[in-house]
Design an enzyme around this catalytic site. Structure first.
Site, PDB file in Angstrom:
ATOM      1  N   HIS A  74       0.833  -1.211   0.000  1.00 43.53           N
ATOM      2  CA  HIS A  74       0.000   0.000   0.000  1.00 43.53           C
ATOM      3  C   HIS A  74       0.867   1.261   0.000  1.00 43.53           C
ATOM      4  O   HIS A  74       0.663   2.170  -0.819  1.00 43.53           O
ATOM      5  CB  HIS A  74      -0.907  -0.030   1.231  1.00 43.53           C
ATOM      6  CG  HIS A  74      -1.733   1.196   1.447  1.00 43.53           C
ATOM      7  ND1 HIS A  74      -3.074   1.265   1.125  1.00 43.53           N
ATOM      8  CD2 HIS A  74      -1.421   2.414   1.991  1.00 43.53           C
ATOM      9  CE1 HIS A  74      -3.538   2.460   1.434  1.00 43.53           C
ATOM     10  NE2 HIS A  74      -2.560   3.180   1.971  1.00 43.53           N
ATOM     11  N   GLU A  75       1.848   1.321   0.910  1.00 42.16           N
ATOM     12  CA  GLU A  75       2.673   2.529   1.011  1.00 42.16           C
ATOM     13  C   GLU A  75       3.543   2.725  -0.225  1.00 42.16           C
ATOM     14  O   GLU A  75       3.755   3.859  -0.669  1.00 42.16           O
ATOM     15  CB  GLU A  75       3.541   2.463   2.272  1.00 42.16           C
ATOM     16  CG  GLU A  75       2.763   2.488   3.580  1.00 42.16           C
ATOM     17  CD  GLU A  75       1.891   3.719   3.739  1.00 42.16           C
ATOM     18  OE1 GLU A  75       2.206   4.770   3.147  1.00 42.16           O
ATOM     19  OE2 GLU A  75       0.875   3.634   4.457  1.00 42.16           O
ATOM     20  N   HIS A 100       1.661   4.559  -2.800  1.00 44.80           N
ATOM     21  CA  HIS A 100       1.762   6.018  -2.654  1.00 44.80           C
ATOM     22  C   HIS A 100       3.099   6.519  -3.193  1.00 44.80           C
ATOM     23  O   HIS A 100       3.158   7.544  -3.892  1.00 44.80           O
ATOM     24  CB  HIS A 100       1.645   6.418  -1.186  1.00 44.80           C
ATOM     25  CG  HIS A 100       0.282   6.251  -0.596  1.00 44.80           C
ATOM     26  ND1 HIS A 100      -0.865   6.668  -1.232  1.00 44.80           N
ATOM     27  CD2 HIS A 100      -0.115   5.724   0.604  1.00 44.80           C
ATOM     28  CE1 HIS A 100      -1.914   6.407  -0.467  1.00 44.80           C
ATOM     29  NE2 HIS A 100      -1.489   5.828   0.651  1.00 44.80           N
TER      30      HIS A 100
END
Length: 267
Positions: A117-118, A121
């Site tokens: 997920h990170e 980003h």
């Protein structure tokens, strides 16, 4: 403590490659830097501790994704968007809480998907959900349905924005559902990452690591360089070893005169 097992790191790389298997991105472990510093155990985003840690530990952020693992208590993890690096250079990299790695102690978020997920980003993706609760397009990607934040593992027919087409993307990595639910990026997300990376961080990746600062390994700390990389030292720079240093299938070179690797007494 932020220290973790080698097996957890290898499992995390596996989960990254699994998560990004339908995109143009792949990952390998280039090195492991183990540091004992109590000031960096409980971090807060944009704190002086985070700045100090990244200043001290960062290695070639233009080409390498630096992941900082610590027992941070503020969030499960954080990073910055590629376009922010030009304004806030030290926001590079990803900070992750130890318990979110595979086999960690954070229930329902310890399969390694928080890192997936990170990194999303880091590569330019927003959350799929509308953080302002207005059921408007949040992520600028056409094939992710508009929805509000999901948590846990909702049913397949979850629909938080009934006036918008499609059910909530509960399986998407950029949602806030738990690790057992998240398993996909869409084609549109993959395209967006390609476009953002090409525009803002076009040099990220590859097997070359540039050593532009002195690297000092203090007593009790260790650095391993791995993964068939080439480490190119800037003029006069060196690795100073007071702790432990190992390398495996690494080529050391320089475009000019470099200081080499200095092993001090007791290292």
């Amino acid at each position: 403590s932020g220290d973790v097992l080698d097996s957890q790191l290898n499992s995390q790389i596996y989960m990254l490659n699994l998560g990004y298997s339908n995109t143009s991105f792949s990952f390998f472990l280039a090195g492991i830097n183990r540091i004992k510093n109590n000031n960096w155990r409980n971090l807060y985003q944009d704190s002086q501790q985070e700045i100090s840690m990244k200043n001290s530990l960062v290695i070639d952020p233009e080409h390498a994704l630096n992941i900082y693992i610590t027992s941070t208590m503020e969030y499960y993890g954080w990073t910055s968007y590629p376009w922010e690096k030009q304004i806030y250079p030290l926001r590079q990299g990803v900070v992750i809480r130890t318990g979110c790695l595979p086999g960690g102690d954070i229930l329902d978020n310890n399969l390694g998907k928080v890192v997936v997920h990170e990194v999303g980003h880091f590569l330019g993706l927003f959350h799929t959900f509308d953080e302002f609760l207005k059921c408007q397009d949040a992520d600028q990607v056409n094939d992710t349905p508009i929805h509000l934040e999901n948590t846990g593992c909702p049913p397949d027919d979850a629909d938080t924005c009934t006036g918008q087409p499609g059910f909530d993307p509960i399986y998407n990595y950029m949602n806030y559902t738990n690790d057992p639910c998240r398993n996909q990026f869409t084609y549109g997300q993959s395209e967006r990452m390609d476009q953002i990376v090409q525009e803002f961080i076009p040099n990220i990746g590859g097997s070359i690591i540039n050593i532009i600062n002195y690297i000092t390994i203090n007593s009790g700390n260790s650095l391993q360089l791995l993964g068939n990389i080439t480490a190119i030292f800037s003029s006069g720079k060196r690795i100073i070893v007071n702790g432990s240093f190992t390398s495996n299938n690494v080529i050391f070179t320089s475009n000019s005169t470099w200081g080499g690797i200095q092993f001090n007494s007791g290292s």
